[in-house]
Scaffold this motif. Structure first.
Motif, PDB file in Angstrom:
ATOM      1  N   PHE A 108      40.049 -74.897-107.694  1.00 50.47           N
ATOM      2  CA  PHE A 108      40.252 -73.538-108.202  1.00 50.47           C
ATOM      3  C   PHE A 108      41.394 -72.898-107.419  1.00 50.47           C
ATOM      4  CE2 PHE A 108      39.564 -68.994-108.448  1.00 50.47           C
ATOM      5  CZ  PHE A 108      39.176 -68.784-109.762  1.00 50.47           C
ATOM      6  N   PHE A 109      42.545 -72.734-108.086  1.00 49.45           N
ATOM      7  CA  PHE A 109      43.708 -72.092-107.473  1.00 49.45           C
ATOM      8  C   PHE A 109      43.776 -70.670-108.012  1.00 49.45           C
ATOM      9  CE2 PHE A 109      44.545 -76.631-107.767  1.00 49.45           C
ATOM     10  CZ  PHE A 109      44.953 -76.954-106.471  1.00 49.45           C
ATOM     11  N   SER A 110      43.332 -69.700-107.231  1.00 46.79           N
ATOM     12  CA  SER A 110      43.172 -68.330-107.737  1.00 46.79           C
ATOM     13  C   SER A 110      44.501 -67.665-108.068  1.00 46.79           C
ATOM     14  CB  SER A 110      42.404 -67.481-106.725  1.00 46.79           C
ATOM     15  OG  SER A 110      43.062 -67.454-105.481  1.00 46.79           O
ATOM     16  N   ASN A 111      45.586 -68.118-107.448  1.00 43.62           N
ATOM     17  CA  ASN A 111      46.907 -67.528-107.711  1.00 43.62           C
ATOM     18  C   ASN A 111      47.812 -68.440-108.528  1.00 43.62           C
ATOM     19  OD1 ASN A 111      46.548 -65.030-106.227  1.00 43.62           O
ATOM     20  ND2 ASN A 111      46.588 -66.282-104.374  1.00 43.62           N
ATOM     21  N   GLY A 112      47.215 -69.452-109.158  1.00 43.12           N
ATOM     22  CA  GLY A 112      48.014 -70.367-109.964  1.00 43.12           C
ATOM     23  C   GLY A 112      48.530 -71.546-109.163  1.00 43.12           C
ATOM     24  N   LEU A 113      49.362 -72.350-109.801  1.00 47.08           N
ATOM     25  CA  LEU A 113      49.847 -73.589-109.199  1.00 47.08           C
ATOM     26  C   LEU A 113      51.238 -73.888-109.721  1.00 47.08           C
ATOM     27  CD1 LEU A 113      48.611 -75.755-107.302  1.00 47.08           C
ATOM     28  CD2 LEU A 113      47.919 -77.022-109.334  1.00 47.08           C
ATOM     29  N   THR A 114      52.078 -74.442-108.871  1.00 47.36           N
ATOM     30  CA  THR A 114      53.425 -74.816-109.311  1.00 47.36           C
ATOM     31  C   THR A 114      53.353 -76.029-110.232  1.00 47.36           C
ATOM     32  OG1 THR A 114      53.783 -76.306-107.432  1.00 47.36           O
ATOM     33  CG2 THR A 114      54.419 -73.989-107.145  1.00 47.36           C
ATOM     34  N   ASN A 115      54.330 -76.174-111.071  1.00 45.79           N
ATOM     35  CA  ASN A 115      54.363 -77.320-111.991  1.00 45.79           C
ATOM     36  C   ASN A 115      54.400 -78.640-111.242  1.00 45.79           C
ATOM     37  OD1 ASN A 115      54.331 -75.699-114.270  1.00 45.79           O
ATOM     38  ND2 ASN A 115      56.567 -75.533-114.356  1.00 45.79           N
ATOM     39  N   PHE A 116      55.083 -78.639-110.073  1.00 41.70           N
ATOM     40  CA  PHE A 116      55.210 -79.875-109.297  1.00 41.70           C
ATOM     41  C   PHE A 116      53.844 -80.358-108.807  1.00 41.70           C
ATOM     42  CE2 PHE A 116      55.600 -81.932-105.123  1.00 41.70           C
ATOM     43  CZ  PHE A 116      56.350 -83.039-105.470  1.00 41.70           C
ATOM     44  N   ILE A 117      53.073 -79.464-108.171  1.00 43.89           N
ATOM     45  CA  ILE A 117      51.764 -79.845-107.651  1.00 43.89           C
ATOM     46  C   ILE A 117      50.820 -80.194-108.799  1.00 43.89           C
ATOM     47  CG2 ILE A 117      49.775 -79.087-106.318  1.00 43.89           C
ATOM     48  CD1 ILE A 117      52.140 -79.450-104.569  1.00 43.89           C
ATOM     49  N   HIS A 118      50.899 -79.422-109.866  1.00 39.75           N
ATOM     50  CA  HIS A 118      50.051 -79.677-111.041  1.00 39.75           C
ATOM     51  C   HIS A 118      50.307 -81.086-111.576  1.00 39.75           C
ATOM     52  CE1 HIS A 118      48.238 -77.883-114.978  1.00 39.75           C
ATOM     53  NE2 HIS A 118      47.740 -79.066-114.691  1.00 39.75           N
ATOM     54  N   GLN A 119      51.555 -81.460-111.708  1.00 33.09           N
ATOM     55  CA  GLN A 119      51.911 -82.773-112.227  1.00 33.09           C
ATOM     56  C   GLN A 119      51.472 -83.887-111.288  1.00 33.09           C
ATOM     57  OE1 GLN A 119      53.387 -82.953-115.370  1.00 33.09           O
ATOM     58  NE2 GLN A 119      52.794 -85.110-115.202  1.00 33.09           N
ATOM     59  N   LYS A 120      51.612 -83.653-109.999  1.00 29.82           N
ATOM     60  CA  LYS A 120      51.204 -84.650-109.006  1.00 29.82           C
ATOM     61  C   LYS A 120      49.691 -84.891-109.064  1.00 29.82           C
ATOM     62  CE  LYS A 120      54.860 -86.105-106.779  1.00 29.82           C
ATOM     63  NZ  LYS A 120      55.200 -87.561-106.747  1.00 29.82           N
ATOM     64  N   LEU A 121      48.923 -83.822-109.170  1.00 30.13           N
ATOM     65  CA  LEU A 121      47.470 -83.955-109.267  1.00 30.13           C
ATOM     66  C   LEU A 121      47.078 -84.711-110.528  1.00 30.13           C
ATOM     67  CD1 LEU A 121      46.373 -80.395-108.086  1.00 30.13           C
ATOM     68  CD2 LEU A 121      45.820 -82.559-106.946  1.00 30.13           C
ATOM     69  N   GLN A 122      47.818 -84.455-111.600  1.00 30.22           N
ATOM     70  CA  GLN A 122      47.541 -85.136-112.862  1.00 30.22           C
ATOM     71  C   GLN A 122      47.908 -86.609-112.795  1.00 30.22           C
ATOM     72  OE1 GLN A 122      48.852 -83.095-116.478  1.00 30.22           O
ATOM     73  NE2 GLN A 122      49.524 -85.055-117.302  1.00 30.22           N
ATOM     74  N   ASP A 123      49.082 -86.918-112.258  1.00 32.36           N
ATOM     75  CA  ASP A 123      49.572 -88.296-112.237  1.00 32.36           C
ATOM     76  C   ASP A 123      48.829 -89.175-111.235  1.00 32.36           C
ATOM     77  OD1 ASP A 123      51.390 -87.528-114.133  1.00 32.36           O
ATOM     78  OD2 ASP A 123      53.076 -87.338-112.746  1.00 32.36           O
ATOM     79  N   GLU A 124      48.542 -88.638-110.052  1.00 33.44           N
ATOM     80  CA  GLU A 124      47.994 -89.466-108.984  1.00 33.44           C
ATOM     81  C   GLU A 124      46.470 -89.440-108.891  1.00 33.44           C
ATOM     82  OE1 GLU A 124      49.969 -89.341-105.232  1.00 33.44           O
ATOM     83  OE2 GLU A 124      51.887 -88.718-106.100  1.00 33.44           O
ATOM     84  N   PHE A 125      45.845 -88.389-109.430  1.00 39.75           N
ATOM     85  CA  PHE A 125      44.390 -88.289-109.324  1.00 39.75           C
ATOM     86  C   PHE A 125      43.700 -88.089-110.675  1.00 39.75           C
ATOM     87  CE2 PHE A 125      45.909 -86.895-105.129  1.00 39.75           C
ATOM     88  CZ  PHE A 125      45.212 -87.774-104.314  1.00 39.75           C
ATOM     89  N   GLY A 126      44.466 -88.073-111.757  1.00 40.57           N
ATOM     90  CA  GLY A 126      43.870 -87.911-113.077  1.00 40.57           C
ATOM     91  C   GLY A 126      43.285 -86.534-113.315  1.00 40.57           C
TER      92      GLY A 126
END
Length: 464
Positions: free
Chosen positions: A173-191
């Motif tokens: 839960f990111f209460s202030n949002g998330l950068t596209n870079f971190i979002h993509q990394k979480l998606q690619d590396e951890f599903g």
């Protein structure tokens, strides 16, 4: 001077946020345990104490880094789909790990930091909360931090290392949002994927000059909520086989079921109304339950509460009998029974149970069936026995099939094997267990395991 005035206002505003936060912690519902409330309250009071001692207004020292984080945690705990909160803001040791003893991630001396351990949509989850500015969340290691990737990997390793505390998923839960870079990394590396849940904002009421006004603590419209399913990264074949088993194969055959074609519900208005609200068994064929998981698991205390004479109109009659007669009849349980009768008059239990079982399909395991029948035979009166017979015709009887994680807990006096079987069967079916056995529920919570249960007030058989 202007800077000083602004800093004083900033400190006062932060104090106000702490006071409102403390009020909300106190008002959190029954889904969170008292120790969890105490931990949150202690942290919030610590923040308020820090602000009250804050240095002179010209100081450049930051106000507090924790108020927003605690606000976000309380915001999550207020959501109706969050249940069975067993741990908040405390390290999560994994003393029951089944992994290699040399694996540091499984050692109880290396606790894992997650912010909430709870049940979400009937599945156990770990929740990590970030209130940081998304631009300051680093994926790779820096001078003073290991990086967010390392943090998530450590939590995932810990989740895979234990059977008893293993969550279905890890929620971020990111209460202030998330950068596209971190979002993509979480998606690619951890599903990681977006969690399809609507988090609501809540109004906070505060008294101002003698009048109550609504104050919204903060909005979470920019929040980003992601889910990493632990099962997707577990390679253990045995665990995989356990997860994919169809629970319906554990339904007892039709000849073992009571059937409900000839129900006689003329056994009290409240009992008849309550039982009629449940989904009927109808059939025990697997094909008649396509993808259904809307079950509620009854333990013995719940069945007794449903059929007890106290719950079915005999409370006043009981209280009107001579004390000497009641003491002879109930012996050491006299005070216990009288307290239940008085409670029933003030707040009838059937009305409270309606919300828990209406529209649900009731299930009981073989152990509960056996114990319930024995108790009713020994202690039940004619009416209680008739209600018991009718109730069993409305329930789906399943085999004792406790979940792996419940059975993985050590068997102790407080964590008795028979209770692990009963509650574990409900856990296996992803069903809340309706119970008055809160001693067992508290014992499970002390292990940091989140267990989906619904509490009801106890009732005893009276021989009515």
């Amino acid at each position: 001077m202007n800077y000083q005035g602004n800093r004083e206002e900033e400190v006062e505003a932060a104090k106000k946020r702490c006071r409102v936060l403390i009020e909300k912690i106190d008002s959190l519902g029954i889904t969170i345990t008292q120790p969890c409330k105490h931990t949150l309250s202690k942290l919030a009071h610590s923040e308020l104490s820090f602000l009250s001692r804050f240095p002179n207004p010209t100081s450049s020292q930051p106000l507090s880094v924790n108020i927003g984080h605690l606000e976000a945690i309380v915001h999550i705990l207020q959501q109706p789909f969050i249940t069975a909160v067993s741990r908040v803001c405390k390290p999560l040791p994994l003393p029951f790990s089944n992994t290699n003893k040399n694996d540091s991630s499984s050692s109880s001396s290396n606790p894992i930091h997650v912010h909430i351990v709870c049940t979400l949509n009937k599945n156990p989850v770990w929740i990590i909360v970030s209130d940081r500015n998304p631009n300051y969340i680093s994926w790779y290691p820096r001078k003073k931090t290991k990086g967010f990737k390392s943090r998530i990997q450590q939590v995932l390793d810990a989740a895979q290392s234990t059977n008893t505390l293993r969550p279905f998923s890890i929620v971020l839960f990111f209460s202030n949002g998330l950068t596209n870079f971190i979002h993509q990394k979480l998606q690619d590396e951890f599903g990681a994927s977006k969690l399809a849940l609507e988090f609501s904002d809540f109004d906070f009421c505060e008294e101002f000059e003698g009048e109550w006004i609504n104050v919204i603590l903060r909005s979470y419209k920019e929040a980003c909520i992601l889910e990493i399913k632990v099962d997707r990264v577990v390679d253990d074949v045995a665990s995989s086989e356990h997860r994919t088993k169809d629970p319906l194969v554990n339904v007892l055959p039709p000849e073992c079921q009571g059937g409900n074609a000839y129900l006689n519900l003329g056994l009290g208005n409240s009992f008849s109304a309550l039982v009629s609200q449940m989904k009927k068994v109808g059939s025990t064929k697997v094909e008649d339950f396509p993808g259904e998981d809307d079950f509620v698991n009854f333990d013995t205390t719940a069945l007794i509460a449903l059929v007890s004479g106290i719950s079915n109109g005999c409370a006043e009659e009981l209280l009107n009998k001579p004390e000497v007669e009641l003491r002879h009849r109930f012996k050491g349980n006299y005070e216990f029974v009288i307290a239940q009768a008085m409670s029933e008059i003030q707040n009838p239990i059937h009305g409270g149970l309606s919300a828990a079982i209406a529209g649900k399909r009731g299930i009981i395991c073989e152990s509960v069936l056996s114990e319930f029948k024995e108790l009713v035979l020994m202690c039940g009166g004619a009416n209680e026995k008739s209600r018991a017979d009718q109730l069993l015709k409305c329930l789906l009887i399943v085999r004792d099939s406790p979940s792996e994680r419940l059975m993985g807990l050590p068997t102790t006096r407080k964590l008795a094997l028979k209770n692990k079987i009963v509650f574990g069967t409900g856990d296996y079916w992803h069903a809340p267990t309706l119970t008055a056995n809160m001693a067992f529920v508290r014992a499970v919570a002390q292990t940091a395991m989140s267990l989906f249960t619904i509490e009801h007030r106890p009732r005893a058989l009276t021989g009515n």
